[in-house]
Design a protein around this motif. Structure first.
Motif: not given
Length: 283
Positions: A48-53, A221-229
């Motif tokens: 479910v988590t994205r990958r930061a590339l 990074m799991a979300c990449g947008i600052g939500v998951c911390m």
């Protein structure tokens, strides 16, 4: 912005993978140092988590393309490595805080370790457009782990290569070669990306020479947008107070001397809001 991008080309770059994806909106908004997050596994995946590339290159071809560089570390990046031309990817970007660029022409040393080097090439292009001198120091464990050596040689005044096994360039790490490059080029600033230990050592060298250093940190990074911390790290603010900042939102670019590298992975007792009184110290 979130887009569905079409894979244009795939290629191996020594030990790494590169995907060129048609993503017009992201390409248009991109600035050097930005990254993208990519959904992996397909529509019915349990990942479910994205990958930061890392973004290595941006072009106006086909309305706007971005080239993403990564190494296989687990099932998510393994799935990405299997993508082929005409496959589609769910991308969000551009994300993060880009590299600040100097107003005037100055001498800049760009230091990259492993595939962290990829993010520095758009920085080099932007610096050259401003009339800056650019010198590269690139390194990796072995020759196949040094990213972008040929491109660096084409665009930089000098390129110094290091490998830990001595298979390419100088034997050692980038920080072994960095002091002499800074001295020889009379560098005014350092830009760096790579593993955290490398960035810690690069920052120490820049401080020794009393020149500014900008680092793009490599935090998970799991979300990449600052939500998951999940990507927070301790950074000292202009007011001298340490705060736990998100690498994906307040970073990934930070002033190197402000990052408390020795405390990465922890919450320092004197950080604002930390258990043990950070908030009390801050008043």
């Amino acid at each position: 912005m979130q887009v569905t991008g079409t894979v244009l080309t795939t290629r191996r770059v020594d030990a790494y993978h590169a995907l060129t994806v048609v993503a017009p909106g992201i390409a248009e908004r991109y600035r050097p140092g930005h990254f993208v997050s990519v959904a992996v596994g397909g529509a019915h995946t349990s990942m479910v988590t994205r990958r930061a590339l890392t973004v290595h290159d941006v072009k106006s071809d086909y309305g706007g393309t971005v080239e993403l560089v990564f190494t296989v570390r687990g099932p998510g990046t393994a799935w990405l490595a299997e993508r082929r031309a005409r496959d589609t990817l769910d991308l969000v970007g551009p994300l993060g805080r880009p590299f600040p660029l100097p107003r005037d022409p100055v001498h800049c040393v760009l230091v990259g370790a492993e595939y962290g080097s990829a993010v520095l090439f758009p920085v080099a292009d932007a610096l050259l457009e401003r009339g800056c001198r650019v010198d590269f120091v690139l390194g990796g464990a072995g020759a196949d782990r040094v990213f972008g050596a040929m491109r660096a040689r084409r665009m930089a005044a000098t390129t110094t290569l290091t490998t830990e096994d001595g298979s390419l360039g100088l034997r050692g790490r980038v920080t072994d070669a960095l002091p002499s490059v800074i001295a020889d080029t009379r560098a005014d600033a350092v830009y760096a990306c790579g593993p955290m230990e490398t960035l810690r050592a690069v920052t120490a060298v820049a401080i020794e020479f009393d020149i500014p250093v900008q680092v793009a940190v490599e935090e998970s990074m799991a979300c990449g947008i600052g939500v998951c911390m999940t990507c927070v790290l301790p950074v000292i603010g202009d007011d001298g107070v340490t705060r736990m900042l998100r690498a994906c939102a307040e970073g990934p670019v930070f002033r190197g001397e402000r990052v408390r590298f020795e405390d990465v992975g922890t919450i320092p007792f004197d950080a604002l809001g930390a258990p043990g009184g950070g908030a009390r110290h801050a008043g």
